[in-house]
Structures are given as structure tokens and as C-alpha cells.
Write a protein that holds these residues in place. Structure first.
Motif, PDB file in Angstrom:
ATOM      1  N   ARG A  53       0.822  -1.212   0.000  1.00 20.32           N
ATOM      2  CA  ARG A  53       0.000   0.000   0.000  1.00 20.32           C
ATOM      3  C   ARG A  53       0.851   1.255   0.000  1.00 20.32           C
ATOM      4  O   ARG A  53       0.527   2.234  -0.655  1.00 20.32           O
ATOM      5  CB  ARG A  53      -0.915   0.000   1.238  1.00 20.32           C
ATOM      6  N   LEU A  54       1.962   1.243   0.729  1.00 22.49           N
ATOM      7  CA  LEU A  54       2.798   2.447   0.834  1.00 22.49           C
ATOM      8  C   LEU A  54       4.207   2.047   1.221  1.00 22.49           C
ATOM      9  O   LEU A  54       4.412   1.168   2.055  1.00 22.49           O
ATOM     10  CB  LEU A  54       2.216   3.392   1.900  1.00 22.49           C
ATOM     11  N   ASP A  70       1.103  -2.531   4.239  1.00 18.82           N
ATOM     12  CA  ASP A  70       0.425  -3.469   3.345  1.00 18.82           C
ATOM     13  C   ASP A  70      -1.078  -3.393   3.576  1.00 18.82           C
ATOM     14  O   ASP A  70      -1.539  -3.056   4.673  1.00 18.82           O
ATOM     15  CB  ASP A  70       0.911  -4.900   3.587  1.00 18.82           C
ATOM     16  N   ARG A  71      -1.831  -3.746   2.532  1.00 20.60           N
ATOM     17  CA  ARG A  71      -3.287  -3.776   2.621  1.00 20.60           C
ATOM     18  C   ARG A  71      -3.774  -5.191   2.366  1.00 20.60           C
ATOM     19  O   ARG A  71      -3.294  -5.876   1.459  1.00 20.60           O
ATOM     20  CB  ARG A  71      -3.917  -2.828   1.596  1.00 20.60           C
ATOM     21  N   CYS A  72      -4.719  -5.627   3.196  1.00 21.56           N
ATOM     22  CA  CYS A  72      -5.326  -6.936   3.007  1.00 21.56           C
ATOM     23  C   CYS A  72      -6.483  -6.808   2.025  1.00 21.56           C
ATOM     24  O   CYS A  72      -7.426  -6.041   2.267  1.00 21.56           O
ATOM     25  CB  CYS A  72      -5.820  -7.477   4.353  1.00 21.56           C
ATOM     26  N   ASP A  73      -6.432  -7.556   0.933  1.00 22.32           N
ATOM     27  CA  ASP A  73      -7.525  -7.521  -0.039  1.00 22.32           C
ATOM     28  C   ASP A  73      -8.761  -8.244   0.486  1.00 22.32           C
ATOM     29  O   ASP A  73      -9.860  -8.091  -0.063  1.00 22.32           O
ATOM     30  CB  ASP A  73      -7.079  -8.151  -1.359  1.00 22.32           C
ATOM     31  N   GLY A  74      -8.596  -9.030   1.543  1.00 16.23           N
ATOM     32  CA  GLY A  74      -9.727  -9.750   2.104  1.00 16.23           C
ATOM     33  C   GLY A  74     -10.651  -8.853   2.914  1.00 16.23           C
ATOM     34  O   GLY A  74     -11.873  -8.913   2.777  1.00 16.23           O
ATOM     35  N   VAL A  78      -5.212  -2.116   6.773  1.00 15.54           N
ATOM     36  CA  VAL A  78      -3.896  -1.616   6.392  1.00 15.54           C
ATOM     37  C   VAL A  78      -3.001  -1.683   7.628  1.00 15.54           C
ATOM     38  O   VAL A  78      -3.393  -1.224   8.709  1.00 15.54           O
ATOM     39  CB  VAL A  78      -3.980  -0.172   5.858  1.00 15.54           C
ATOM     40  N   PHE A  79      -1.808  -2.243   7.469  1.00 15.86           N
ATOM     41  CA  PHE A  79      -0.947  -2.413   8.636  1.00 15.86           C
ATOM     42  C   PHE A  79       0.526  -2.313   8.238  1.00 15.86           C
ATOM     43  O   PHE A  79       0.901  -2.564   7.092  1.00 15.86           O
ATOM     44  CB  PHE A  79      -1.214  -3.757   9.329  1.00 15.86           C
ATOM     45  N   GLN A  80       1.333  -1.949   9.216  1.00 12.43           N
ATOM     46  CA  GLN A  80       2.777  -1.830   9.007  1.00 12.43           C
ATOM     47  C   GLN A  80       3.387  -3.225   8.896  1.00 12.43           C
ATOM     48  O   GLN A  80       3.166  -4.068   9.768  1.00 12.43           O
ATOM     49  CB  GLN A  80       3.405  -1.073  10.191  1.00 12.43           C
ATOM     50  N   ASN A  81       4.165  -3.443   7.830  1.00 11.25           N
ATOM     51  CA  ASN A  81       4.715  -4.769   7.585  1.00 11.25           C
ATOM     52  C   ASN A  81       6.046  -4.652   6.835  1.00 11.25           C
ATOM     53  O   ASN A  81       6.053  -4.252   5.669  1.00 11.25           O
ATOM     54  CB  ASN A  81       3.725  -5.603   6.777  1.00 11.25           C
ATOM     55  N   TYR A 235      -8.367  11.209   0.269  1.00  9.20           N
ATOM     56  CA  TYR A 235      -7.111  11.931   0.446  1.00  9.20           C
ATOM     57  C   TYR A 235      -5.931  10.966   0.542  1.00  9.20           C
ATOM     58  O   TYR A 235      -4.818  11.291   0.111  1.00  9.20           O
ATOM     59  CB  TYR A 235      -7.161  12.791   1.701  1.00  9.20           C
ATOM     60  N   ALA A 236      -6.161   9.791   1.123  1.00 13.11           N
ATOM     61  CA  ALA A 236      -5.083   8.809   1.258  1.00 13.11           C
ATOM     62  C   ALA A 236      -4.546   8.401  -0.102  1.00 13.11           C
ATOM     63  O   ALA A 236      -3.338   8.187  -0.274  1.00 13.11           O
ATOM     64  CB  ALA A 236      -5.574   7.589   2.027  1.00 13.11           C
ATOM     65  N   ARG A 237      -5.439   8.294  -1.081  1.00 13.17           N
ATOM     66  CA  ARG A 237      -5.009   7.933  -2.433  1.00 13.17           C
ATOM     67  C   ARG A 237      -4.450   9.136  -3.191  1.00 13.17           C
ATOM     68  O   ARG A 237      -3.474   9.022  -3.922  1.00 13.17           O
ATOM     69  CB  ARG A 237      -6.187   7.323  -3.194  1.00 13.17           C
ATOM     70  N   LEU A 238      -5.070  10.294  -3.011  1.00 15.42           N
ATOM     71  CA  LEU A 238      -4.659  11.481  -3.756  1.00 15.42           C
ATOM     72  C   LEU A 238      -3.290  12.002  -3.321  1.00 15.42           C
ATOM     73  O   LEU A 238      -2.494  12.453  -4.149  1.00 15.42           O
ATOM     74  CB  LEU A 238      -5.706  12.586  -3.581  1.00 15.42           C
ATOM     75  N   LEU A 239      -3.012  11.936  -2.038  1.00 11.93           N
ATOM     76  CA  LEU A 239      -1.796  12.550  -1.494  1.00 11.93           C
ATOM     77  C   LEU A 239      -0.654  11.555  -1.293  1.00 11.93           C
ATOM     78  O   LEU A 239       0.480  11.967  -1.020  1.00 11.93           O
ATOM     79  CB  LEU A 239      -2.108  13.248  -0.164  1.00 11.93           C
ATOM     80  N   GLY A 240      -0.925  10.265  -1.409  1.00  9.23           N
ATOM     81  CA  GLY A 240       0.150   9.282  -1.296  1.00  9.23           C
ATOM     82  C   GLY A 240       0.893   9.379   0.019  1.00  9.23           C
ATOM     83  O   GLY A 240       0.287   9.499   1.088  1.00  9.23           O
ATOM     84  N   ARG A 241       2.211   9.342  -0.054  1.00  6.75           N
ATOM     85  CA  ARG A 241       3.020   9.342   1.160  1.00  6.75           C
ATOM     86  C   ARG A 241       2.911  10.645   1.948  1.00  6.75           C
ATOM     87  O   ARG A 241       3.297  10.707   3.114  1.00  6.75           O
ATOM     88  CB  ARG A 241       4.489   9.076   0.817  1.00  6.75           C
ATOM     89  N   TRP A 242       2.381  11.689   1.304  1.00  6.11           N
ATOM     90  CA  TRP A 242       2.289  12.991   1.976  1.00  6.11           C
ATOM     91  C   TRP A 242       0.995  13.133   2.772  1.00  6.11           C
ATOM     92  O   TRP A 242       0.724  14.198   3.319  1.00  6.11           O
ATOM     93  CB  TRP A 242       2.408  14.124   0.949  1.00  6.11           C
ATOM     94  N   TRP A 243       0.191  12.076   2.839  1.00  8.86           N
ATOM     95  CA  TRP A 243      -1.031  12.123   3.642  1.00  8.86           C
ATOM     96  C   TRP A 243      -0.653  11.982   5.114  1.00  8.86           C
ATOM     97  O   TRP A 243      -0.088  10.977   5.531  1.00  8.86           O
ATOM     98  CB  TRP A 243      -1.979  10.999   3.229  1.00  8.86           C
ATOM     99  N   LEU A 244      -0.967  12.988   5.902  1.00 15.45           N
ATOM    100  CA  LEU A 244      -0.529  13.049   7.298  1.00 15.45           C
ATOM    101  C   LEU A 244      -0.888  11.817   8.121  1.00 15.45           C
ATOM    102  O   LEU A 244      -0.052  11.302   8.877  1.00 15.45           O
ATOM    103  CB  LEU A 244      -1.108  14.319   7.954  1.00 15.45           C
ATOM    104  N   PRO A 245      -2.134  11.279   8.034  1.00 16.53           N
ATOM    105  CA  PRO A 245      -2.476  10.162   8.914  1.00 16.53           C
ATOM    106  C   PRO A 245      -1.722   8.857   8.671  1.00 16.53           C
ATOM    107  O   PRO A 245      -1.836   7.935   9.490  1.00 16.53           O
ATOM    108  CB  PRO A 245      -3.986   9.978   8.665  1.00 16.53           C
ATOM    109  N   TRP A 246      -0.952   8.740   7.591  1.00 14.09           N
ATOM    110  CA  TRP A 246      -0.109   7.546   7.485  1.00 14.09           C
ATOM    111  C   TRP A 246       0.884   7.528   8.647  1.00 14.09           C
ATOM    112  O   TRP A 246       1.215   6.465   9.180  1.00 14.09           O
ATOM    113  CB  TRP A 246       0.652   7.512   6.165  1.00 14.09           C
ATOM    114  N   LEU A 247       1.422   8.686   8.998  1.00  9.54           N
ATOM    115  CA  LEU A 247       2.290   8.892  10.165  1.00  9.54           C
ATOM    116  C   LEU A 247       3.225   7.712  10.434  1.00  9.54           C
ATOM    117  O   LEU A 247       3.190   7.081  11.482  1.00  9.54           O
ATOM    118  CB  LEU A 247       1.464   9.189  11.419  1.00  9.54           C
ATOM    119  N   GLN A 248       4.046   7.415   9.463  1.00  5.54           N
ATOM    120  CA  GLN A 248       5.034   6.361   9.667  1.00  5.54           C
ATOM    121  C   GLN A 248       6.267   6.924  10.365  1.00  5.54           C
ATOM    122  O   GLN A 248       6.674   8.038  10.095  1.00  5.54           O
ATOM    123  CB  GLN A 248       5.408   5.729   8.333  1.00  5.54           C
TER     124      GLN A 248
END
Length: 360
Positions: A53-54, A70-74, A78-81, A235-248
Motif C-alpha cells: 500500500r505504501l 500493506d493492505r489486506c484484499d480480504g 492496512v498495517f505496518q509490515n 485523500y489517502a489515495r490522492l496525497l500518497g506518502r504525503w497524507w498526514l495520517p499515514w504517520l510512519q
């Protein structure tokens, strides 16, 4: 009652210099030990249908390391992996909410009274005067301080891993401070009428344990109020890695609303309220613009950066980048405000809020 004593803050340069040797020694062997083995199944539903996912780095402190979601298609989880180890969590959290970052973030959280009141109002139709309220992940207790305006007779307690919860008690924002991991704290069973978790679950290593712990501490018919980032936001799709709530690398799990509703039902909760537009924080474009400018600008001094501290030229170049980007920041802030009213219908809400009742 005497005022709590507050330590006189040291200049940032002195704090950075004092931390530099310890950080560089910790990084001498690289960052591999900060990560667990990569998993091949979804931690929410167990499916093996994972896709990238990112891929990003730390866009906030610029500590070394690369991070993957990663994103689960099931089920859409979305989780850190690979996920961080305990050492990794300690390393990447250090000096973000406390230490170097405490003054900056503490001030920012203290200016969000309107947001806190909006969260608290969602409880009013279902509990006008709860006796005891536990705010999990309370930080410095600013939500509790604001919510007391709407619930003047309620006793607010706070829980957090950091020392901020103890400062919150010293400043009178909460009545009792509980410090530690929520599922591991004893003696809280059946003590509370309301438990709130605002942007907390996404930080936890196992959200299922946190939800089960909330059920344990609630009285029969008690209320659980949750607000988390929405990974299905456009916004998560439009802004990609620059979307604040990803907060990695801090956000470990981002669950779609349907997943969280189903888990609450399994635990014996009835969802009373689901809000998207009301939970939206109109900051996506401004934050993305700021993060992009910060990535372009020379780094500010930090103890985890190798090499010599930035000189006056690099500091001047950093200031020049942000000065040149000021019009873009202003336009982004205005656009956030203009689009805020349409955030819900347009699927742009960056968060959602659920209120659930523990079935008696």
C-alpha cells in the motif's frame, strides 16, 4: 493548592548535543534490529491476500529507516509490515511526544479545544452526566480539560505510556493518572461509564487487545468512544506518502470502519453512532504541503543525523525554502477549509468516529 513546578526548558541546541552520542551509538549497527520478520497474513482477519500500500521513510523526524504499509484484499485492513519491535517502537517514539518534541507538540495539542468539544458532544445524547470517564492515550490531558466544560460533574482519568499523563494530573486536567499499557493495568475492571480512545488504536500493536481491555473497564451499558484515521479516505489515495495520517513509523494499524464495527459486535458492543464528516480534521492539504517543503529543505539539527550540525548557510537555506513556500501553505490551508464541508459526501474525511454501548 500550589502550582506544579515546571522545568526551565533548555535551548534546543544544548539538548541535541547532549543526546547526540547516545543516538549515534544506538545507530552504529544499523536499524535491522528495529523490525520484526515480515508477515504473510493479515493480523485482522488472517487472510493471505496482501498487497503493498505504501513505501516511505520517516517524514516527521527523519530518523533513519524505511517503512512499509500493506493492505489486506480480504478485509481492507492496512498495517505496518514488517512491524517494529519493542526496541524499534522505543527508538522511533523517543523525542517525538516527549524530550525534543514535547514543547512543540504539547503546545499544538493545547490549541485544539474546538476539536475536543466536538468529540465530547457526541456522548451527550447518550450520557448527560457520566460519573467516571477514562481517556486512553490522553497525552497531556487537554481533551479532558475541555470536555469538563460539558460534563462538569464527571471525574476524568487519563491513561498513557508517556510521562505526559503525570503532567496532566499535576496540572489538574485529570483526576488520576494511569501510566502503562492499557491491557496490562490491573484494578480498573468495571470502574468507568465512558472510555474514549482518540487516535490511539492505530498506535497499538494489537488493537483487539485494546478493545477487549476497554470492555473490561466499562460498567454495564458503558460507552466506548473511538476516533481513528480512515484508510479509505480519498485523500489517502490522492496525497500518497504525503497524507498526514499515514504517520510512519508510528501508525501500526488502520482499520476501515466496517472492520471495527464487526469487531465491536463480536466483543458484545452495540454501535450507537458512526460519524465521518464530524471527525474530519481539515488539515490534509496544508500538512502535505508542509511535509513536502520539509523534505526539500536542508535538515534541521537532530541527534540521530550523522555528520556535523548544520551551519548558518544550511539554516538560512531551510528558512528560505519555507519562506518561498509560504503562499502555497496559505492556499493549502484555505483549500482545506473550503473543502471541509464536502469532506463527508465526497469521501474525503480523514477520520471516523464510533460510539458503542457495552451490552449489559
Amino acid at each position: 493548592m500550589t502550582e506544579p513546578r515546571t522545568a526551565v526548558p533548555q535551548p534546543r541546541t544544548a539538548v541535541v548535543d547532549a543526546l547526540r552520542d547516545a543516538y549515534q551509538a544506538e545507530l552504529a549497527d544499523g536499524t535491522d534490529r528495529f523490525f520484526q520478520p515480515r508477515r504473510t497474513d493479515c493480523p485482522w482477519c488472517g487472510a493471505h491476500q496482501l498487497r503493498a500500500r505504501l513505501r516511505t521513510r520517516d517524514l516527521f523526524q527523519y530518523k533513519p529507516g524505511h517503512f512499509a504499509l500493506d493492505r489486506c484484499d480480504g478485509c481492507g485492513h492496512v498495517f505496518q509490515n514488517p512491524a517494529l519491535t519493542e526496541d524499534g517502537l522505543a527508538f522511533y517514539y523517543r523525542d517525538f511526544y516527549d524530550g525534543l518534541g514535547e514543547q512543540r507538540l504539547g503546545g499544538a495539542f493545547g490549541t485544539r479545544r474546538r476539536t475536543y468539544l466536538g468529540r465530547a458532544r457526541s456522548v451527550l445524547p447518550f450520557a448527560a452526566a457520566p460519573e467516571r470517564w477514562l481517556d486512553v492515550g490522553t497525552g497531556h490531558g487537554h481533551f479532558c480539560e475541555a470536555a469538563r466544560e460539558l460534563f462538569p460533574t464527571t471525574v476524568f482519568d487519563g491513561l498513557d505510556l508517556s510521562a505526559g499523563v503525570e503532567l496532566a494530573a499535576q496540572h489538574g486536567r485529570i483526576a488520576h493518572a494511569h501510566r502503562g499499557a492499557f491491557p496490562d493495568l490491573p484494578g480498573l475492571e468495571g470502574q468507568y461509564d465512558v472510555v474514549s480512545m482518540f487516535h490511539y488504536l492505530e498506535h497499538s500493536t494489537d488493537p483487539r487487545r485494546e478493545l477487549a481491555a476497554a470492555r473490561q473497564v466499562l460498567r454495564p451499558d458503558g460507552l466506548l468512544l473511538i476516533e481513528v484515521p480512515d484508510p479509505q479516505s480519498r485523500y489517502a489515495r490522492l496525497l500518497g506518502r504525503w497524507w498526514l495520517p499515514w504517520l510512519q513509523p508510528q501508525h501500526l494499524h488502520l482499520a476501515p470502519a466496517a472492520n471495527l464495527r464487526a469487531r465491536l459486535a463480536e466483543l458484545g458492543f452495540t454501535v450507537l453512532l458512526e460519524q465521518h464528516a464530524e471527525a474530519h480534521d481539515p488539515i490534509d492539504l496544508l500538512a502535505a504541503c508542509w511535509l513536502l517543503l520539509d523534505a526539500l529543505a536542508p535538515r534541521e539539527d537532530a541527534p540521530w543525523h550523522p555528520g556535523t550540525p548544520p551551519g548558518r548557510l544550511r539554516q538560512a537555506l531551510r528558512a528560505a525554502v519555507f519562506l518561498a513556500g509560504a503562499p502555497a501553505l496559505l492556499l493549502a490551508a484555505l483549500a482545506d477549509r473550503l473543502l471541509a464541508r464536502a469532506a463527508g459526501p465526497a469521501g474525503l474525511s480523514n477520520a471516523y468516529r464510533l460510539l458503542a454501548r457495552k451490552d449489559g
